[in-house]
Design an enzyme around this catalytic site. Sequence first.
Site, PDB file in Angstrom:
ATOM      1  N   SER A 167       0.799  -1.229   0.090  1.00  0.00           N
ATOM      2  CA  SER A 167       0.333   0.482   0.096  1.00  0.00           C
ATOM      3  C   SER A 167       1.137   1.417   0.120  1.00  0.00           C
ATOM      4  CB  SER A 167      -1.167  -0.238   1.472  1.00  0.00           C
ATOM      5  OG  SER A 167      -1.996  -1.088   1.098  1.00  0.00           O
TER       6      SER A 167
ATOM      7  N   GLY B 268      -2.526   3.989  -3.068  1.00  0.00           N
ATOM      8  CA  GLY B 268      -3.203   5.192  -3.727  1.00  0.00           C
ATOM      9  C   GLY B 268      -4.790   5.154  -3.553  1.00  0.00           C
TER      10      GLY B 268
ATOM     11  N   CYS C  15      -9.632  -1.802   3.902  1.00  0.00           N
ATOM     12  CA  CYS C  15      -9.090  -0.325   2.974  1.00  0.00           C
ATOM     13  C   CYS C  15      -8.708  -0.265   1.733  1.00  0.00           C
ATOM     14  CB  CYS C  15      -6.950  -0.970   2.976  1.00  0.00           C
ATOM     15  SG  CYS C  15      -6.237   0.667   2.857  1.00  0.00           S
ATOM     16  N   LEU C  16      -7.621  -0.625   0.634  1.00  0.00           N
ATOM     17  CA  LEU C  16      -8.316  -0.289  -0.812  1.00  0.00           C
ATOM     18  C   LEU C  16      -9.866  -1.428  -1.290  1.00  0.00           C
ATOM     19  CD1 LEU C  16      -7.588   1.437  -2.836  1.00  0.00           C
ATOM     20  CD2 LEU C  16      -6.235  -0.245  -3.385  1.00  0.00           C
TER      21      LEU C  16
ATOM     22  N   GLN D 145     -12.529   0.594   0.302  1.00  0.00           N
ATOM     23  CA  GLN D 145     -12.956   1.914  -1.576  1.00  0.00           C
ATOM     24  C   GLN D 145     -13.520   1.075  -2.419  1.00  0.00           C
ATOM     25  OE1 GLN D 145      -9.514   4.261  -1.222  1.00  0.00           O
ATOM     26  NE2 GLN D 145      -8.834   3.945   1.272  1.00  0.00           N
TER      27      GLN D 145
ATOM     28  N   ASN E 116      -2.934   2.696   6.876  1.00  0.00           N
ATOM     29  CA  ASN E 116      -2.370   3.002   5.761  1.00  0.00           C
ATOM     30  C   ASN E 116      -3.123   3.420   4.735  1.00  0.00           C
ATOM     31  OD1 ASN E 116      -0.417   3.471   4.375  1.00  0.00           O
ATOM     32  ND2 ASN E 116      -0.170   1.321   4.221  1.00  0.00           N
TER      33      ASN E 116
ATOM     34  N   PHE F 116      -7.049   7.764   1.042  1.00  0.00           N
ATOM     35  CA  PHE F 116      -8.675   8.427   0.180  1.00  0.00           C
ATOM     36  C   PHE F 116      -9.512   8.085   0.941  1.00  0.00           C
ATOM     37  CE2 PHE F 116      -5.313   8.799  -2.820  1.00  0.00           C
ATOM     38  CZ  PHE F 116      -5.772   9.500  -3.859  1.00  0.00           C
TER      39      PHE F 116
ATOM     40  N   HIS G 114      -6.736  -2.060   9.388  1.00  0.00           N
ATOM     41  CA  HIS G 114      -6.296  -3.490   8.500  1.00  0.00           C
ATOM     42  C   HIS G 114      -6.519  -4.167  10.170  1.00  0.00           C
ATOM     43  CE1 HIS G 114      -3.991  -2.298   4.931  1.00  0.00           C
ATOM     44  NE2 HIS G 114      -3.858  -0.424   5.395  1.00  0.00           N
TER      45      HIS G 114
ATOM     46  N   GLU H   6      -5.906  -7.213  10.369  1.00  0.00           N
ATOM     47  CA  GLU H   6      -4.428  -8.093   9.428  1.00  0.00           C
ATOM     48  C   GLU H   6      -3.551  -7.313  10.823  1.00  0.00           C
ATOM     49  OE1 GLU H   6      -5.332  -6.174   8.025  1.00  0.00           O
ATOM     50  OE2 GLU H   6      -3.541  -5.259   6.282  1.00  0.00           O
TER      51      GLU H   6
END
Lengths: 1080, 385
Positions: free
Chosen positions: B47, B227, B252-253, B256, B294, B297, B360, B362
């Site tokens: 990430s 990103g 996370c991403l 999103q 982490n 966005f 996260h 994890e």
Amino acid sequence: MPRRDDLESILVIGSGPIVIGQACEFDYSGTQAIRVLAEEGYRVVLVNSNPATIMTDPEFADATYVEPITPEVVEAVIAKERPDAVLPTLGGQTALNVTAELGRRGAFERLGVELIGASVEAIEAAENREKFARLMEEAGLGTPSGRYCRSVSEAVAAASEVGYPVMVRPSYILGGGGTGTAADREELEQIVAAGIEASPVGEVLVEESVVGWKEFELEVMRDRNDNGVIVCAIENLDPMGVHTGDSITVAPAMTLSDREYQEMRDEALRILRIIGVETGGSNVQFAVDPETGRRIVIEMNPRVSRSSALASKATGFPIAKIAARLAVGYTLDEVANDITGATPASFEPALDYVVVKVPRFDFAKFPNTPPVLGTMMRSVGEAMAIGRTFPEALQKALRSLETGRAGLNADAGEAALQAMSDEELTAAIGVPTPERIFHVGEALRRGMGVDAVARGSMIDPWFVDQMAEIVEERQALEATGPDGADLRRAKRLGFSDRQLAHLWDVDPTDVRTRRRDGGIETTFKTVDTCAAEFEAQTPYFYGTFEEEDEAPAPGNRTVIVLGSGPNRIGQGIEFDYSCVHAAMALADAGYEPVMVNCNPETVSTDYDTSARLYFEPLTDEDVLAVAAAERPVAVIVQLGGQTPLNLTRALDAAGHPIAGTPPDAIDIAEDRERFSALCRELGVPQPPHGTATSLGEAADVADRVGFPVLVRPSYVLGGRAMRVVYTADELDAYLKDLYGAAAGSEVDLNASPVLIDRFLEAAAEVDVDAVFDGHELLVGGIMEHVEEAGVHSGDSACVVPPHGISEEAQKRILGHTADLARGLGVRGLINIQFAVRGDEVFVLEANPRASRTVPFIAKATGVPLARIATRVMMGDTIDALRGDGLVPASRADGFVAVKEAVLPWNRFPAEEGLLGPEMRATGEVMGIAPDFGTAYAKALLGAGHRIPEGGTVFISLSDRDKEYGVDVARRYVDLGFRVLATGGTAEFLAARGIPAAHVDKVGEGPWDPVRLIEEGKIDMVVNTPRGRRARGDGSLIRRAARKAGIPCVTTVQGGGAVARALQAGREGVTTVQSLQARHP
Amino acid sequence: MSERGLLVLADGTVFGGSSVGADGVASGEVVFTTSMTGYQEVVTDPSYAGQIVTMTAPHIGNYGVAGVDDQSAGPACAGFVVRSMSRRDSSWRSEGSFGAWLRERGVVALSDVDTRRLTRHIRSHGAMPAAIGSGVGEAELVEVAASAPSMAGRDLASGVATREPYEVAAAGASVGHVVAVDLGIKRDILRRLSERGLDVTVVPPGTSAADIVAMRPDGVFVSNGPGDPEPLVGPTETVRGLVGEVPVFGICLGHQVLGLALGARTFKLPFGHHGGNHPVRRMSDGVVEITSQNHGFAVDLWSLAGGEPPQRVGVPGAELLPERVETAFGPVVPTHQNLNDGTLEGLRCVDVAAFSVQYHPEAAPGPNDADHLFDRFAGLIGGGG
Ligand SMILES: Nc1ncnc2c1ncn2[C@@H]1O[C@H](COP(=O)(O)OP(=O)(O)O)[C@@H](O)[C@H]1O
Ligand SMILES: Nc1ncnc2c1ncn2[C@@H]1O[C@H](COP(=O)(O)OP(=O)(O)O)[C@@H](O)[C@H]1O
Ligand SMILES: [Mg+2]
Ligand SMILES: [Mg+2]
């Protein structure tokens, strides 16, 4: 779950007197908690016997009871105040113990009060080591394997099960007494036999020794919604085997990988749940095997502790404050982090700096005790330092200690280390002592290598290597000299100007100039709990050498208050009290108080106390850097004891205005010659005295002033190395001993000339604290000591108002005080000690500063001396302050206040326990009652003494005490005691009509006093040392008494006072009254 | 002493230090993380691709490196900045020095930097492009920094994700099969899935919903990654095709992307969340978890609510998020909230089995408080199928 509205009033239990292992950190936590509870609108009731605390100031709680923290008295307070709840987790072990006892007695149900913060069950589960170990085991958490044993043979079996070496700990022994590590069966048998004997329940724990493992502490908070956070992880530099209180400790933990740290974190949170800590702060200790990573739980404390104070200061996360909020119903996410103002307290502080705490020891005052550190805590204070890196923080912490060192090396102190042979040094790094850190530095300097040093000391190689960086830098600096040196790199490794000056043999001011020319100046960074992620609201700074300076632009009403540094015997919480009052008084008067101090235990280093806090060493360099950033209109040096006085010259030279008493007046008071001249001029009598710079001169002076004499090196506080000497031979021997000369060779006293006074025998001593504004003298009070002159004012009990001082003598005392205040040019506080014989009055010393007794006198009389003094220093007159209602009239309300000293003998069993001109007390308590006897009885109870109600008193007096002793003995007889006495004393008493049976000499005959004590046939001892050196029977008797835990009074006046306390009866003790009720 | 190095920000601010990593020049967006431990996990976390990571914790490298801590095959970040790189490490787990590790793996890294000044700069001016290097002049770095691309609008995931599918077997008896859409997955996620008895097939980001359904998974996991999520049109399309078909869990991403698939918009945070101490409230019972984060966005749930977020006062509360929003897949509710800034930390579809968290669970590095989410995912699979 917001604030509990079903509660109206809450009782907070304090921690009592400052003792080793329980110091002013509990004033810090208690004060925070009380503030919060008051803010939340609760009526707060407080019990604490310690008058030197801020929390016992009448403006904090609604009802403040300066009373002994015993079950009976606390119950009496509850009965009188009827609080809805009791909060016991902020007053250390003392509060937990008294709570557990009241719980056992069913007092809480009986009186209908609820315990908040911790339940009796949780306290029990954490405090009872056996129960704790069982709970951990059930949860699958590692503990040292071990077993409880009631005999030597059981212990031997247990040890072979566990495997040598083993750790032996007697059950229910306060402060780790009798604890020891046994490497083999022989040692084990010895330690266990003594341990079983020492344990009141005849039981010892034999467990796996993990000496040498890494030791960690986690500070944990939990709320009623089961939210848990780790506030701070602390790593001990000294491995397992050295009590965390005696270890150099580092935050955050340095040598744990994320996985290991997270597992430890998970376990700590689980432990809180298992023990049942519903809300509040706790501390969990772990040991980790450096070879395998195996982790075991050592203990947990279900309360705010010394390390929580450290963690609060290290992170900016106010544990006690938040613990108090959680106790009344809030959850962590409902409480704002007041440093950011915008984020909740349910987070874990992120540190972008390193904190190092170094303990401070006073072994020199306990000559029979080798300065070897173990599992029993013996440090009397600590300094904390903040730096961007470990080397920087370590060096700052070492110079904060005020033990003469300027850092890890490169100062005058290293000469002694350099004189050691390699063998001596190798041996020294293997033994934990207060000096070991310096031994490690020296070993690295000699090139012993990081691995060898790490192996030898069991200090983690990472720390050793970081120290090696310091050592290598020192060598580079030495090689380059001032011109080629990389000053910035050196400063970033924590080198002080003094160290550099030492290396280059120049003046520290030269180094400073050179730095300034090179643009290398202190930058201040903020302690903000979040590593700069959010904007900080609370200004709490430390100095370092970086690119960006965060110190605010200087204002024009800034006043710097210099604190008193690490606690030590002779300079402790009492001085912090005055500094905190100064900050409050300054803020009230519209100034911006800025505090500089390096003691993490104190209220003064709470970021809420002042407008700004600089957590910095109290040295010329560090304080001048703060002053340069703050540009104060005044610097207050009078309140932090001797420490700030020593900085006066540098501040004055740099053009910073000193508040109140001018620097020269301070110098007069400290300089013997100048002070004597002033006394002569003012007609204030002093005991005959002189100063000597050689042995011959010392003998002449002693002859002239006449024996006995009191001898001491110049410039000491707390009466260090002070001695009463009766003959010329003794004087010679003492001086040679003190100045470290082999017999025969010439001794050079020039470095610190020796002061010789005629020792005034059989004189009463008084302390006076007063404020002088140039016109008016405001006397706080005349405190009459219970013990006579010759017992240090800090070790003697004292009483206000005085009852044994003649009117005439009192008049003279007040007159001399006024003359000296005027003569010295005091603006602010002055403390004077006088010796009084009949109407004759001699001044022993005058200190143009706050004294140890300022808080006591303020509480006894209701006159806030420190605050008034602060305003006077800033130019106000006492009269003007009176006009503003800031000087309440001191009222003779018929009450007697007694202060009693608390001595650390239980931590130093090898010592005799005699009182003398050298101070050894760590703390004090106060008793207030309508009569002396009851007040003294309260003070004794508060100090932790058990007073027998009857039985046998054993009296043994030196010749000069015998006359006075007659009256004392008679009081005991009248109280129904049987009197036993040594031969001479018994005869003397019998001749005056007092029935006293005599005992044999120690070790001879059936009436051996030591045996009688051991057999429990004696309930109390009054024993005054005989003649010059107190050896022989007397000391054996005193030691036996201490071991048996029976009261042992070593002055005849003390014996008399105890008798009067007994006469006053027990009921008086539980008649309690709040300060607010006395001085409404 | 090591060679002098420089960090130059796009706004021209210069930070000096000494080079402790590989020689050369690197550029990327400079961010900071407040994690106090776990530097190796940070550097290997995919990430962080395209970013120069500043550790606010001053001492780095203290306990060396250990292979098991790697979150991917090697370093993922563009550069690394610390206050003090340990020259010696100490830990029973250590397999070598972290400094050497960085050098061997070509990571440009600086030590002796006033990282607090840098952090404060990022805090007040936002995360921005920067260049880092040793042995090069300031002017050159200024130029590199000025031309370094910003994070927004770039598909960084394809660069770090696997190109070929691979399998990770369940540890112990298998209870189900999961397809993990790799946008830059961390190894500890795979470890935790596998520990729950799940066989995992990791597939490239471009894998279509149909291809995934064809693998007959019991659940789909959408991974973390670097990103901006918006350019990830393919993965978003894939997830949209899977919601309602199989249980979906995103981190996370991945969270999103699920948000985008549900029709929400995302936005860039001023300087992101990077650290191990972020308080997140579980809205169902109010319990606060301390989380590892982490990301730069975040998902804007208001974009689906058709309303405006209210002005924040004091410590953020639930009022800063819409209670419930309607989507093509039925109602969606916020499940978790960041208590530092009030942003969305987790969401759940009410009618179909899909949920995700921004943080996260994890850990690696960070606290394990939210580990139970993996149980929940495994439970969905075991229970629903
Ligand atoms: N099993 C053990 N082996 C070696 N050292 C130990 C062991 N248990 C405790 N210690 C040491 O003794 C110290 C005091 O023990 P602890 O249980 O923390 O008691 P206290 O209540 O006095 O803090 C610890 O800080 C640790 O250094
Ligand atoms: N001339 C003296 N005669 C008798 N006792 C004295 C004399 N001078 C000092 N003392 C005793 O020694 C103690 C310590 O001396 P002091 O001068 O006050 O030193 P410190 O600076 O340590 O307080 C006093 O409190 C007093 O009991
Ligand atoms: Mg302990
Ligand atoms: Mg004195």
